[in-house]
Design an enzyme around this catalytic site. Structure first.
Site, PDB file in Angstrom:
ATOM      1  N   HIS A 276      26.587  15.734  -8.573  1.00 43.57           N
ATOM      2  CA  HIS A 276      27.127  17.100  -8.629  1.00 43.57           C
ATOM      3  C   HIS A 276      28.112  17.258  -9.779  1.00 43.57           C
ATOM      4  CE1 HIS A 276      31.030  16.201  -6.574  1.00 43.57           C
ATOM      5  NE2 HIS A 276      30.332  15.366  -5.843  1.00 43.57           N
ATOM      6  N   ASP A 288      33.971  11.023  -8.931  1.00 44.65           N
ATOM      7  CA  ASP A 288      33.388  12.064  -8.062  1.00 44.65           C
ATOM      8  C   ASP A 288      33.280  13.378  -8.824  1.00 44.65           C
ATOM      9  OD1 ASP A 288      32.434  13.405  -5.883  1.00 44.65           O
ATOM     10  OD2 ASP A 288      34.321  13.461  -4.799  1.00 44.65           O
ATOM     11  N   GLU A 322      29.014  21.104  -4.840  1.00 45.95           N
ATOM     12  CA  GLU A 322      28.896  20.198  -3.688  1.00 45.95           C
ATOM     13  C   GLU A 322      30.211  20.187  -2.896  1.00 45.95           C
ATOM     14  OE1 GLU A 322      29.314  16.506  -1.359  1.00 45.95           O
ATOM     15  OE2 GLU A 322      30.541  17.119  -3.046  1.00 45.95           O
ATOM     16  N   GLU A 323      31.329  20.190  -3.629  1.00 41.40           N
ATOM     17  CA  GLU A 323      32.624  19.934  -2.986  1.00 41.40           C
ATOM     18  C   GLU A 323      33.028  20.997  -1.974  1.00 41.40           C
ATOM     19  OE1 GLU A 323      33.940  17.236  -2.976  1.00 41.40           O
ATOM     20  OE2 GLU A 323      33.697  16.190  -4.877  1.00 41.40           O
ATOM     21  N   ASP A 350      26.418   9.766  -5.727  1.00 40.39           N
ATOM     22  CA  ASP A 350      27.671  10.473  -5.445  1.00 40.39           C
ATOM     23  C   ASP A 350      28.580   9.608  -4.587  1.00 40.39           C
ATOM     24  OD1 ASP A 350      29.649  12.358  -5.214  1.00 40.39           O
ATOM     25  OD2 ASP A 350      28.623  13.554  -3.705  1.00 40.39           O
ATOM     26  N   HIS A 420      39.159  12.601  -4.824  1.00 41.76           N
ATOM     27  CA  HIS A 420      39.841  13.908  -4.709  1.00 41.76           C
ATOM     28  C   HIS A 420      41.329  13.864  -5.058  1.00 41.76           C
ATOM     29  CE1 HIS A 420      36.574  15.138  -1.517  1.00 41.76           C
ATOM     30  NE2 HIS A 420      36.047  14.811  -2.690  1.00 41.76           N
TER      31      HIS A 420
END
Ligand SMILES: [Zn+2]
Length: 453
Positions: A276, A288, A322-323, A350, A420
């Site tokens: 993503h 990520d 995606e997130e 991912d 994140h």
């Protein structure tokens, strides 16, 4: 004609080797001696930076990956429109203990969770009540009314696969605010989903229940979660001040970015490989999922470098959102169904740009048996685990169209240190581990386009 000659010089017609062993060796040799994955990741992370859906960073990443794949000369490169939610953090997130008998006022390291509504400039103050899980919250019932619920469930260190520990602890972040709001809580604080004690707060997605108030929800670092918990055990009337500015804005038009090399024998059968393109709005989205995106493009680039023509169509896909919405993955599957496309496999990376150790999969027994039958071909590259169930978020919506869903499985031990956070930057990715992942994916794509699955 001149153009054709030039083309032939640039891409000499190297033919496939005699057997799969030889060809997989060629893939690894090419990637490990002259791969582009790492330098492409450098550009994405350092020049473009983070890429939350709807942001200018996401728009820049769409355009850059499109150009990159065009420059590599893939047969078709196109953008697939998709409407995405646009959440904006809006300002600096603040969490402060305001009445500690030990420390007085104390600021904690905090980040609002994605898709949350902020407190606005006036902030809010409340007493804090600690729980370890949603089950524990429910037991408290209306004791949480008017309070700030502090979810402090750690990731279980006994779980060997860190993704399992993450999955188990995740509900407090993704639905903690919705559950606490049902019981009349005014806000939530959540311990960051990390298996290390440090000072990085981790953001991430959360979903409100539309029937209850959208209360603010912020993550605090694991270090500060430990501190808050220990202060609470000594002083139950501890008060916390919270201030945040998150806001859901109007949806925006964005895109999945798709590049394709058409199959020479069975072009109708498609193998999608991707990651993503969006990330959270902190750090650089390196693990990520800049890593997965650059690995997917590299799979197709290796075919160009080696001068190979796949039997079946291979497609690199950068999914958007995606997130905090999964709109890209859903739209990709919807369009595939509408067009009557036949995906035989969808492969997603991912789980970070770490050392690959295997592939997880979801599919029929015969599909999974076929995957496992290639185990010996991967052994020389120390990719040994082809047995785990799994797949990936963005490829999930393709499930009912019949392809085997496969996730690249890297070593998971360090992923949740970076996940994140501001720490998920280019420097956190190791070139060799990233390239080994790209090569493993290319080797798998090669086997599937040659043999089917
Ligand atoms: Zn991701």
């Amino acid at each position: 004609m001149k153009k054709l000659l030039l083309f032939l010089t640039l891409f000499p017609a190297v033919v496939f080797g005699q057997n799969h062993e030889e060809n997989i060796r060629k893939i690894y040799d090419a990637e490990l001696s002259s791969g582009h994955t790492y330098e492409n990741l450098r550009y994405l992370t350092k020049r473009i930076g983070n890429r939350l859906a709807g942001s200018s960073g996401a728009a820049a990443a769409v355009e850059w990956t499109r150009q990159l794949m065009e420059n590599y000369g893939f047969d078709t490169v196109y953008l697939q429109p998709v409407m995405v939610p646009h959440w904006d953090r809006g300002g600096k997130d603040v969490v402060k203990i305001v009445n500690s008998t030990k420390h007085g006022t104390l600021e904690l390291s905090a980040l609002a969770l994605g898709n949350t509504e902020g407190t606005g400039p006036s902030g809010l103050v409340g007493n804090v009540i600690e729980v370890k899980s949603i089950a524990e919250l429910r037991e408290l019932g209306d004791k949480v009314k008017g309070k700030i619920v502090f979810f402090n469930g750690p990731m279980d260190p006994k779980k060997i696969d860190a993704f399992e520990a993450y999955g188990e602890a995740n509900p407090q972040r993704s639905s903690g605010a919705a559950e606490a709001s049902k019981l009349g809580a005014i806000a939530t604080l959540v311990r960051s989903l990390s298996n290390r004690i440090d000072d990085y707060p981790h953001t991430g997605n959360q979903r409100y229940n539309p029937d209850f108030p959208k209360i603010p929800a912020l993550a605090i670092s694991t270090e500060d979660a430990e501190l808050l918990s220990s202060l609470l055990s000594d002083q139950s009337d501890l008060k916390v001040y919270m201030e945040s500015y998150g806001q859901m804005k109007t949806e925006k038009l964005s895109y999945n970015v798709i590049g394709e090399i058409r199959g020479s024998e069975i072009p109708k059968e498609i193998i999608a490989v991707g990651g993503h393109l969006d990330s959270w709005d902190v750090g650089e989205g390196a693990h990520d999922d800049g890593s997965g995106c650059m690995q997917a493009i590299e799979v197709l680039r290796l075919y160009k470098e080696l001068g190979w023509k796949p039997k079946r169509t291979i497609r690199a896909v950068m999914w958007m959102n995606e997130e905090n919405g999964l709109r890209g993955g859903q739209e990709y599957a919807r369009v595939a169904k509408e067009k009557g496309e036949k995906h035989i496999a969808a492969i997603e990376s991912d789980s970070g740009g770490f050392l690959p150790i295997g592939f997880s999969s979801t599919g029929t027994e015969s599909q999974r048996e076929k995957l496992k039958s290639w185990g010996d071909l991967f052994k020389p590259y120390q990719v040994w685990n082809l047995d785990r169930p799994g797949g990936g978020a963005d490829i999930g919506p393709l499930r009912d169209q019949g392809p085997i869903l496969i996730g690249l499985k890297p070593d998971s031990q360090k992923y949740f240190i970076y996940h994140h956070t501001e720490a998920d930057v280019f420097e956190a990715v190791d070139q060799r581990e990233l390239e080994l992942g790209a090569a493993a994916m290319a080797a798998l794509v090669y086997l599937i386009e040659q043999e089917g699955i």
